[in-house]
Every structure is written in structure tokens, then in C-alpha cells.
Design an enzyme around this catalytic site. Structure first.
Site, mmCIF file in Angstrom:
data_model
loop_
_atom_site.group_PDB
_atom_site.id
_atom_site.type_symbol
_atom_site.label_atom_id
_atom_site.label_comp_id
_atom_site.label_asym_id
_atom_site.label_seq_id
_atom_site.Cartn_x
_atom_site.Cartn_y
_atom_site.Cartn_z
ATOM 1 N N SER A 164 2.594 27.469 -34.610
ATOM 2 C CA SER A 164 3.835 27.835 -33.925
ATOM 3 C C SER A 164 4.690 28.752 -34.781
ATOM 4 O O SER A 164 4.700 28.642 -36.007
ATOM 5 C CB SER A 164 4.621 26.557 -33.607
ATOM 6 O OG SER A 164 5.948 26.872 -33.218
ATOM 7 N N TYR A 175 8.653 18.156 -35.948
ATOM 8 C CA TYR A 175 7.584 18.818 -35.154
ATOM 9 C C TYR A 175 7.115 20.074 -35.895
ATOM 10 O O TYR A 175 5.927 20.232 -36.162
ATOM 11 C CB TYR A 175 8.075 19.199 -33.752
ATOM 12 C CG TYR A 175 7.212 20.289 -33.163
ATOM 13 C CD1 TYR A 175 7.645 21.621 -33.166
ATOM 14 C CD2 TYR A 175 5.939 20.011 -32.699
ATOM 15 C CE1 TYR A 175 6.831 22.630 -32.696
ATOM 16 C CE2 TYR A 175 5.117 21.014 -32.232
ATOM 17 C CZ TYR A 175 5.578 22.330 -32.235
ATOM 18 O OH TYR A 175 4.753 23.337 -31.777
ATOM 19 N N LYS A 209 3.396 21.226 -37.977
ATOM 20 C CA LYS A 209 2.614 22.459 -37.851
ATOM 21 C C LYS A 209 2.401 23.087 -39.231
ATOM 22 O O LYS A 209 1.309 23.539 -39.568
ATOM 23 C CB LYS A 209 3.315 23.457 -36.910
ATOM 24 C CG LYS A 209 3.291 23.058 -35.456
ATOM 25 C CD LYS A 209 1.870 22.894 -34.936
ATOM 26 C CE LYS A 209 1.835 22.496 -33.467
ATOM 27 N NZ LYS A 209 0.449 22.251 -32.997
HETATM 28 C C1 WQD Z 1 14.618 29.273 -26.189
HETATM 29 C C2 WQD Z 1 16.052 29.763 -26.236
HETATM 30 C C3 WQD Z 1 17.663 28.076 -26.760
HETATM 31 C C4 WQD Z 1 17.296 25.752 -23.086
HETATM 32 C C5 WQD Z 1 10.641 25.795 -28.834
HETATM 33 C C6 WQD Z 1 10.105 25.065 -30.016
HETATM 34 C C7 WQD Z 1 8.983 25.853 -30.623
HETATM 35 C C8 WQD Z 1 7.967 26.161 -29.552
HETATM 36 C C9 WQD Z 1 8.581 26.876 -28.366
HETATM 37 C C10 WQD Z 1 6.111 24.679 -29.466
HETATM 38 C C11 WQD Z 1 16.829 29.168 -27.401
HETATM 39 C C12 WQD Z 1 17.884 28.653 -25.360
HETATM 40 C C13 WQD Z 1 17.089 26.725 -24.062
HETATM 41 C C14 WQD Z 1 18.538 25.698 -22.395
HETATM 42 C C15 WQD Z 1 19.299 27.567 -23.669
HETATM 43 N N1 WQD Z 1 7.358 24.967 -29.098
HETATM 44 N N2 WQD Z 1 18.084 27.609 -24.335
HETATM 45 N N3 WQD Z 1 19.495 26.628 -22.719
HETATM 46 O O1 WQD Z 1 13.580 26.512 -29.136
HETATM 47 O O2 WQD Z 1 12.724 28.923 -29.120
HETATM 48 O O3 WQD Z 1 11.129 27.030 -29.252
HETATM 49 O O4 WQD Z 1 9.636 26.033 -27.884
HETATM 50 O O5 WQD Z 1 5.370 25.253 -30.193
HETATM 51 O O6 WQD Z 1 8.403 25.079 -31.633
HETATM 52 O O7 WQD Z 1 11.141 24.972 -30.981
HETATM 53 O O8 WQD Z 1 12.323 27.463 -27.135
HETATM 54 O O9 WQD Z 1 12.731 27.429 -24.730
HETATM 55 O O10 WQD Z 1 13.700 25.557 -26.163
HETATM 56 O O11 WQD Z 1 14.672 27.848 -26.285
HETATM 57 O O12 WQD Z 1 20.193 28.390 -23.953
HETATM 58 O O13 WQD Z 1 18.791 24.839 -21.513
HETATM 59 O O14 WQD Z 1 16.705 29.350 -25.047
HETATM 60 O O15 WQD Z 1 18.902 27.905 -27.423
HETATM 61 O O16 WQD Z 1 17.684 30.146 -27.907
HETATM 62 P P1 WQD Z 1 12.552 27.503 -28.729
HETATM 63 P P2 WQD Z 1 13.347 26.995 -26.013
#
Ligand code: WQD
Length: 340
Positions: free
Chosen positions: A125, A150, A154
Site C-alpha cells: 500500500s 494497518y 504492510k
Molecule cells: C481519501 C480521501 C480523506 C472519506 C485508505 C487507506 C490506505 C488504502 C486506501 C488500503 C482522504 C477523504 C474520505 C470521507 C473524506 N487502503 N475522505 N470524507 O485514507 O487515502 O487511504 O484507503 O490499502 O491504506 O489509508 O483513502 O478513501 O479513506 O480517503 O473527506 O467521508 O478522502 O480525508 O483525504 P485513504 P480514503
């Protein structure tokens, strides 16, 4: 060529099985269904036109895992997806994550050694990069301390594989995913999460009325519009990268038996831009509010994906609009099937 896919009932696993079947591979699947049903695997069989034997085995149980290998001694390659992946859940319950994600990997690597499986692809990741100083990140970008247990599983997983590869004749590839989103264009498979944590399924659930509003976690970041920046990549592009990684190993093009690749589109997109792209494609005005920052979020990250382009011949085919369109089509399909 028989490929073992662990976690093949999951979102990325099922999409990867489709691409493997379409490229002529024979696939078997180990998945304990602790986090998924068999619907996506059955959908992958329908799309790929082949049946996939499924062993409902917990990889943390070495004997049960070993037994699958004795039944399939001719496994040529393994793609290891099976792991828990919720950042907040890992913060609340770290030992669950260290046990599940690491014990399963160690058991699997023990079988790789005993059955001399020559090719192993590990699902890693972009979270291993943390808040990278220089963007876009390359595979040589120094890793930061993981933001969550998590992400730490990784990082530790990558180190375990590096240590094994050092004294092994088998070949290992780590694929560092950025943000996988979207669904197979057929609408038969997609992301299945009742209470998703990731942005795009939360957007589509809000747009379809399952949720009253989306909260944007902060718009006061040092980015072009104040919201966090990410590298969204279509799940079918991620899937195809796994097939390309296996083909790269099968053709013995690798110069080391431990190689790492970034799997991102190479484009940075902010949360507000992602919302705008969804609205453009769906014609739905999304109900969202600006809320406080989410702990653990990195400000910005996106990939330099040229290594996978040059060495694997991997070129993402789906645009941000395609990602949003297929994610929305899938949400509409789910609603239609719930209405039946
Ligand atoms: C993306 C952006 C949030 C929800 C995660 C894991 C990473 C990988 C991918 C597995 C961020 C913003 C989100 C919401 C928002 N997983 N957001 N409102 O955090 O980049 O990565 O998923 O491998 O390990 O950490 O993905 O989709 O959670 O967030 O504003 O209701 O969307 O702050 O900037 P993230 P995400």
C-alpha cells in the site's frame, strides 16, 4: 499456469481474478470469508467464463493452509491479497491486525518455501510512504513511520518478504496500491461494504440516498483547494498490473528476486475535485459538508508510476470519469438488486 489468489472474494481480489482468467491463467482461491461473501468471486467466474475452486481457509491456520498446497502441488504463483485493511479498526484493535495480517503472511511464505512456489506477488500500500516530502513518490522514496497499525503491517510485511527473498531462489514482487476505486464495467462486481470508510463508496452511497450527506474531512490543507490530494486508480487497472507482474516474472525479466512497484495513475486529485468529477459523470449534485480533518490523513500523495510502465508494460487505461462512472453504475445496480 495455476495461480493461487488469497482474498479472492474481496474487492481487488475478485477483479484481479477476472483479469487473470481473461489472460489464460487457471485460478484457485483461498478466502475465509471473514470480511466478504462469495458473491464477488461468483461474479468474477461469470465474467471470466471459468470456475474458480474456493477453499474457505483461515491462512492463520498453518495446517489448513498447507493442506491446500498438498492438493495443488503445481501452484506456479501466488497473489496474496488476504488481510484486514481498515485504518480506524487497526488503531482500535492493533493485535487483531498484527496477528491476522502477519501470521497469515508467514504461514503462506512457509508454504512457498516447502512447495517451491517460484512467484509471489504481495499486496502492499502507498500508506508505507506516509507524509512524503517530495511528490510524486517513486519506489525509492524513503518510507515514513506508518500512520496506523494497518500501514505498519504492510511495512513489516515488506520487510519479512525482503528477508525471505535474501536467501531464496523464489521471486517476489510488492505492489504498492494507491487508491483503488471503481468497478468492473459489466456492473457484475464492485466494492461491497455496508459501512465503507473510503471516499468513493461514501460518495456513491450518499448520492443514492443511503447516507444523508458526505463530510469532507478538512478544506484547510496546503493544497490547491484546501482538501487532501490522492492518486485514484481504477480497480481494473490495479487488477491488470497483477497479471503483468506475473507475466514479467514468468518471462524472467526481473533483475532481482525482490522488486517493488507503485500502482497509481500518476495524477493527484483532491477530494473536492473527486466530488466534482462524480457530479459531472452522474448528473447528481452531491450533498456534502466541510468537517474537521481526520486523524492520520496525509496531506497529499500521488505516484510516479513510470517503473511499472517501463518494466511491466503497465499503462492505466481508465480515467477519473471512468472510475466515477463505474462506481456509480455499481451503486445503481446494488440498489436495483435490493429492490428485487
Ligand atoms: C481519501 C480521501 C480523506 C472519506 C485508505 C487507506 C490506505 C488504502 C486506501 C488500503 C482522504 C477523504 C474520505 C470521507 C473524506 N487502503 N475522505 N470524507 O485514507 O487515502 O487511504 O484507503 O490499502 O491504506 O489509508 O483513502 O478513501 O479513506 O480517503 O473527506 O467521508 O478522502 O480525508 O483525504 P485513504 P480514503
Amino acid at each position: 499456469m495455476k495461480i493461487l489468489v488469497t482474498g479472492g472474494c474481496g474487492y481487488i481480489g475478485a477483479h484481479t481474478i477476472v483479469d487473470l482468467l481473461e489472460n489464460g491463467f487457471e485460478v484457485i482461491c483461498i478466502d475465509d470469508n471473514s470480511r466478504s461473501g462469495t458473491g464477488l468471486l461468483r461474479g468474477a467466474e461469470t465474467i471470466g467464463g471459468c470456475s474458480v475452486p474456493h477453499y474457505r481457509v483461515n491462512l492463520c491456520n498453518f495446517e489448513d493452509t498447507y493442506r491446500v498446497f498438498t492438493q495443488h502441488p503445481q501452484i506456479s504463483g501466488i497473489i496474496h491479497f488476504a488481510a484486514y485493511k481498515s485504518v480506524p479498526e487497526s488503531v482500535a484493535n492493533p493485535l487483531l491486525y498484527y496477528r491476522n495480517n502477519l501470521q497469515s503472511l508467514v504461514n503462506l511464505l512457509q508454504c512457498v518455501q516447502e512447495f517451491r512456489v517460484p512467484y509471489f506477488v504481495f499486496s502492499s500500500s502507498c500508506s508505507v510512504y506516509g507524509n512524503a516530502v517530495h511528490l510524486p513518490v517513486t519506489e525509492e522514496t524513503p518510507l515514513q513511520k506508518a500512520e496506523s497499525p494497518y500501514g505498519n503491517t504492510k511495512q513489516i510485511g515488506e520487510e519479512i518478504i525482503a528477508d525471505v527473498a535474501r536467501t531464496s531462489k523464489d521471486n517476489f514482487i510488492l505492489l504498492r496500491y494507491f487508491n483503488p476505486v471503481g468497478a468492473h464495467p459489466s456492473g457484475l462486481i464492485g466494492e461491497l461494504q455496508e459501512t465503507p470508510e473510503n471516499l468513493v463508496p461514501l460518495i456513491t452511497q450518499t448520492a443514492i440516498g443511503k447516507r444523508p450527506a458526505l463530510t469532507v474531512f478538512g478544506n484547510d490543507y496546503p493544497t490547491r483547494d484546501g482538501s487532501c490530494l490522492r492518486d485514484y486508480i481504477h480497480v481494473m487497472d490495479i487488477a491488470n498490473a497483477h497479471t503483468k507482474a506475473l507475466q514479467y516474472l514468468l518471462e524472467q525479466k526481473n533483475t532481482s528476486n525482490y522488486e517493488v512497484f507503485n500502482l497509481g495513475s500518476g495524477n493527484g486529485v483532491t477530494v473536492l475535485e473527486a466530488i466534482a468529477a462524480f457530479e459531472q459523470v452522474s448528473g447528481v449534485a452531491l450533498n456534502y459538508v466541510i468537517g474537521p480533518r481526520r486523524a492520520g490523513d496525509v496531506v497529499a500523495i500521488y505516484a510516479n508510476n513510470q517503473k511499472a510502465a517501463h518494466l511491466l508494460g503497465w499503462h492505466p487505461r481508465y480515467s477519473l470519469a471512468d472510475m466515477m462512472r463505474t462506481a456509480w453504475q455499481w451503486e445503481l445496480k446494488l440498489k436495483a438488486s435490493e429492490a428485487e
